[in-house]
Design an enzyme around this catalytic site. Structure first.
Site, PDB file in Angstrom:
ATOM      1  N   LYS A 124       0.799  -1.226   0.000  1.00  0.00           N
ATOM      2  CA  LYS A 124       0.000   0.000   0.000  1.00  0.00           C
ATOM      3  C   LYS A 124       0.836   1.283   0.000  1.00  0.00           C
ATOM      4  O   LYS A 124       0.531   2.204  -0.770  1.00  0.00           O
ATOM      5  CB  LYS A 124      -0.951  -0.014   1.205  1.00  0.00           C
ATOM      6  N   PRO A 125       1.912   1.401   0.822  1.00  0.00           N
ATOM      7  CA  PRO A 125       2.695   2.645   0.792  1.00  0.00           C
ATOM      8  C   PRO A 125       3.261   2.956  -0.590  1.00  0.00           C
ATOM      9  O   PRO A 125       3.312   4.124  -1.006  1.00  0.00           O
ATOM     10  CB  PRO A 125       3.821   2.380   1.805  1.00  0.00           C
ATOM     11  N   TYR A 126       3.672   1.908  -1.321  1.00  0.00           N
ATOM     12  CA  TYR A 126       4.211   2.096  -2.669  1.00  0.00           C
ATOM     13  C   TYR A 126       3.149   2.669  -3.605  1.00  0.00           C
ATOM     14  O   TYR A 126       3.397   3.631  -4.340  1.00  0.00           O
ATOM     15  CB  TYR A 126       4.729   0.756  -3.188  1.00  0.00           C
ATOM     16  N   LEU A 127       1.952   2.093  -3.569  1.00  0.00           N
ATOM     17  CA  LEU A 127       0.895   2.559  -4.457  1.00  0.00           C
ATOM     18  C   LEU A 127       0.404   3.949  -4.073  1.00  0.00           C
ATOM     19  O   LEU A 127       0.048   4.752  -4.943  1.00  0.00           O
ATOM     20  CB  LEU A 127      -0.266   1.569  -4.459  1.00  0.00           C
ATOM     21  N   LYS A 130       3.000   6.325  -5.495  1.00  0.00           N
ATOM     22  CA  LYS A 130       2.848   6.439  -6.948  1.00  0.00           C
ATOM     23  C   LYS A 130       1.598   7.248  -7.308  1.00  0.00           C
ATOM     24  O   LYS A 130       1.621   8.059  -8.232  1.00  0.00           O
ATOM     25  CB  LYS A 130       2.776   5.048  -7.584  1.00  0.00           C
TER      26      LYS A 130
END
Length: 215
Positions: A124-127, A130
């Protein structure tokens, strides 16, 4: 066209540099470490510059006419690096492009970005990073293209892709080689129909030219 590749030493970034070397464009490869310079020159970079997304990298834009942002913190880092590289690094790059008058900006994003809340906690943190970076880029006056590939593989380039501006209903069992992603990132540079567009990307049955022409 002189193209600044941010994240040039990454898995996709290296392939972008090679694609540019095989095209009519010139690659300006931005890397963090001096020991990475020779490798990027061997891949075909016309110029290699040192720059760190977590610091000031404004000098890297000298002579650039376009940007391909392919940087990422990688799967082995924590949410802190995701914030400073995938999010804040992308935001700074877009702002610098505006300040330097570099209008063409191609950003590597990810499928799943529109709905980060649907991801598991580890992804989730990556998305989120982005998604916010993509949203910010779309608020600029840049001629942006945002490319959101599905699961990445290390297979050889197939030259066959499928794109969707609406988003794929499912990517189950599907993926795309990093080499094909790099091919598309370079392929959109001089296509006016891809500016101010966001699209998802998977391996498919169409050539890059055919797929991009459909956008």
């Amino acid at each position: 066209m002189n193209v600044l590749v941010i994240g040039a030493n990454g898995q996709v970034g290296q392939k972008v540099v090679k694609e540019l070397a095989d095209s009519s464009h010139n690659a300006i490869a931005m890397v963090r470490k001096e020991e990475q310079v020779d490798k990027l020159k061997e891949l075909g970079a016309d110029k290699v510059v040192l720059g760190d997304l977590e610091n000031d990298f404004s000098d890297a834009f000298e002579g650039a006419e376009a940007v391909i942002f392919a940087a990422g913190s990688g799967g082995s880092t924590g949410a802190d690096k995701t914030m400073t590289i995938d999010l804040w690094g992308a935001v700074k790059a877009a702002k610098l492009a505006e300040e330097k008058g570099v209008k063409r900006f191609v950003q590597l994003s990810s499928m799943g970005t529109p709905t980060p809340d649907a991801a598991d906690d580890s992804f989730k943190p990556y998305l989120v990073a982005k998604r916010v970076a993509d949203d910010m880029l779309q608020s600029t006056n840049l001629d942006y293209t945002i490319v959101r590939p599905g699961a990445l593989t290390d297979e050889e380039k197939t030259g066959k892709v499928e794109v969707s501006a609406e988003g794929f209903s499912s990517m189950e069992g599907r993926s795309i080689p990093r080499a094909d992603v790099a091919h598309v990132l370079v392929g959109v540079l001089e296509r006016p129909n891809t500016t101010h567009k966001v699209f998802e990307l998977l391996q498919g049955d169409h050539s890059c030219d055919e797929a991009l022409s459909s956008l």
